[in-house]
Design an enzyme around this catalytic site. Structure first.
Site, short mmCIF file in Angstrom:
data_model
loop_
_atom_site.label_atom_id
_atom_site.label_comp_id
_atom_site.label_asym_id
_atom_site.label_seq_id
_atom_site.Cartn_x
_atom_site.Cartn_y
_atom_site.Cartn_z
N ARG A 15 101.40 49.27 -49.57
CA ARG A 15 101.78 50.38 -50.46
C ARG A 15 100.64 51.37 -50.72
O ARG A 15 100.86 52.44 -51.26
CB ARG A 15 102.30 49.79 -51.79
CG ARG A 15 103.63 49.09 -51.65
CD ARG A 15 103.91 48.15 -52.82
NE ARG A 15 103.15 46.90 -52.73
CZ ARG A 15 103.26 45.88 -53.57
NH1 ARG A 15 104.09 45.97 -54.60
NH2 ARG A 15 102.53 44.79 -53.42
N ARG A 335 66.66 64.28 -52.76
CA ARG A 335 67.31 63.20 -52.01
C ARG A 335 66.30 62.36 -51.24
O ARG A 335 65.14 62.74 -51.12
CB ARG A 335 68.35 63.79 -51.05
CG ARG A 335 67.74 64.75 -50.05
CD ARG A 335 68.80 65.53 -49.30
NE ARG A 335 68.20 66.50 -48.43
CZ ARG A 335 68.01 66.33 -47.12
NH1 ARG A 335 68.40 65.24 -46.53
NH2 ARG A 335 67.42 67.26 -46.40
N TYR A 368 61.99 74.64 -50.05
CA TYR A 368 62.35 73.40 -49.36
C TYR A 368 61.08 72.60 -49.16
O TYR A 368 60.16 73.02 -48.44
CB TYR A 368 63.02 73.66 -48.01
CG TYR A 368 63.17 72.36 -47.25
CD1 TYR A 368 63.94 71.33 -47.79
CD2 TYR A 368 62.50 72.12 -46.06
CE1 TYR A 368 64.05 70.10 -47.15
CE2 TYR A 368 62.60 70.89 -45.41
CZ TYR A 368 63.38 69.89 -45.97
OH TYR A 368 63.46 68.67 -45.35
#
Ligand code: UD1
Ligand code: CA
Length: 459
Positions: A15, A335, A368
């Site tokens: 389901r 990160r 960066y």
């Protein structure tokens, strides 16, 4: 008395309409079956918890392996009764109590299982089963009682007569058996006529037929028993788990503004007087200290924040660590083991990847910084780029303490910039910069006076 827990986790979950086994779907940041195993730990040590696996058994077992529990394979999924019988073969005829849990009931709490165990241990019943009353019992097995209030039978939704369909007392699928009685009678379950499956729920009637008592343990709070069959159920469970989590954090001293809007995984922790603004997402193993502020729409994944850290709105931080008093964002991205030192500043549109920023260092706008080690107290100008990738390999950039990197500097790695040195704005730096030097790497400005009027004259 020993308690052994069998968690059924072999079904596909048709389901769900998914390629993935149902128990691997996540709610509140954990797979459904992880929640169930965590609850089971309240009544049994890991070595007495057995998960029955089948569909995507490798994935399910890999997920649960770190918990130290045991596994039994149910190679063909012939129903919940068949799944328990498969476990029986592996368990040998043990004494004590045997709890059966379904891997798709993620809201179940350890304290409820403790109550279930105590209810069974303190009675002469052959089994205790948790029941509740639902306003809409659709999909659940209905519970039939005898005159003494013991369970006489469980009737699955599909087998219910019209009258039975109106019964609102349901089978939660959470049972505690006297193990030897269960093992003695488990093989008496006959395949269901309609589906061919062996239903564990038939045990109620079988035990009653043999003169055993099956007692109900009725819960008024039905949420805990929610069984996940569809993605609609999954969303319900997710909402309830996160609501429970937000409430626990608030009661422990965390302010959450508009708690219904935040998404906090169950393992996340946060210290006293931290403030979480609307729509923040705190995921995985994130740990937040005291007196922090997590801005609106910020997303933190498996990240550690020390005390007094401010994360301004719409900042993304994954797998990183931020020290005391640092301020990050808005709109920053950190990160892959980014490490920000105490009282450092990261401003808007700054990305840090595998980079360490020393205490009090600043990178306030548009930069960066990848594979870099940046010393304490340095200032990284707007638009600074570490050129860390040469098309084949990644290279490192080292910036010494107290260095000043002018705006729009291009630092071609591998490169080392000494402490207290200056890099002029707009420079492309390819050679090492000694300590306390000024490095300029840009075209000299040329002025051509009256150039416009001279050009006009020519044409
Ligand atoms: C089951 C109960 C129902 C109860 C409901 C509570 C049966 C027959 N019915 O129905 O009375 O109200 O749970 O949520 O037990 N599984 C296996 N092997 C199998 C089949 C299932 O391991 O061969 C596992 C599934 O992975 C799942 C659990 O057993 O975790 C329950 O199966 P599911 O099909 O969801 O049962 P329900 O139809 O919800
Ligand atoms: Ca179910």
């Amino acid at each position: 008395m020993n308690t052994t827990v069998v968690v059924l986790a072999a079904g596909l979950g048709t389901r769900m309409r998914s390629k993935r086994a149902k128990v691997l779907h996540r709610a509140g940041g954990l797979a459904l079956v992880e929640h169930v195993v965590a609850a089971a730990r309240a009544v049994a040590p890991a070595e007495r918890i057995i998960a029955v696996t089948g569909h995507q058994a490798e994935e399910v077992e890999a997920l649960l392996q770190p918990q130290g529990i045991r596994f039994v394979r149910q190679t063909e999924q012939k129903g919940t009764g068949h799944a328990v019988a498969s476990a029986c073969k592996a368990l040998s005829q043990e004494e004590g109590l045997l709890m059966v849990l379904y891997g798709d009931t993620p809201l179940l709490s350890g304290s409820t299982l403790t109550r279930l165990r105590d209810a069974q241990a303190g009675s002469n019943a052959a089994a205790t089963l948790i029941t509740t009353t639902l306003p809409d019992p659709t999909g659940y097995g209905r519970v039939l009682f005898d005159e003494q209030g013991n369970v006489r039978a469980i009737v699955e939704q599909k087998a219910c007569t019209k009258e039975q369909l109106s019964i609102r007392v349901i089978n939660s699928g959470i049972y505690c058996f006297r193990a030897e009685v269960l093992w003695r009678h488990i093989d008496e379950i006959e395949p269901n006529k309609a589906s061919g499956e062996y239903y564990l729920t038939d045990m109620a009637e079988i035990l009653a037929r043999h003169g055993h008592h099956v007692q109900p343990m009725h819960l008024d709070e039905a949420n805990e028993l929610l069984g996940i069959n569809t993605r609609v159920d999954l969303a319900d469970a997710d909402r309830l788990l996160r609501q429970r989590k937000a409430e626990a954090l608030m009661l422990s001293g965390v302010t959450i503004e508009r708690p219904e809007t935040v998404t906090i995984d169950v393992q996340v922790c946060a210290g006293m007087d931290t403030i979480i603004e609307p729509f923040a997402r705190l995921l995985g193993s994130t740990e937040i200290g005291q007196d922090c502020r997590i801005g609106a729409g910020a997303i933190l994944e498996s990240t550690v924040l020390a005390d007094r850290v401010t994360v301004a709105p719409y900042t993304l931080i994954a797998d990183s660590r931020i020290e005391e008093g640092a301020r990050i964002g808005p709109f920053a991205r950190l990160r892959m083991d980014a490490r920000v030192g105490p009282d450092a500043r990261i401003g808007n549109f700054v990305e840090l990847k595998k980079t360490r920023l020393g205490a009090g260092a600043k990178s306030q706008h548009l930069a960066y910084l990848g594979d870099a080690e940046i010393g304490a107290g340095s200032n990284i100008g707007a638009g600074t780029i570490t050129c860390n990738f040469d098309g084949e390999k990644k290279h490192e950039t080292k910036i010494g303490a107290g260095a000043f990197i002018g705006s729009n500097a291009t630092l071609v790695a591998p490169i080392e910039i000494g402490p207290e040195s200056y890099v002029g704005a707009g420079s492309v730096i390819t050679d090492p910069v000694p300590a306390q030097a000024l490095a300029l790497g840009r075209g000299r400005q040329v002025i051509k006076p009256d150039w416009v009027s001279k050009r006009k004259k020519k044409s």
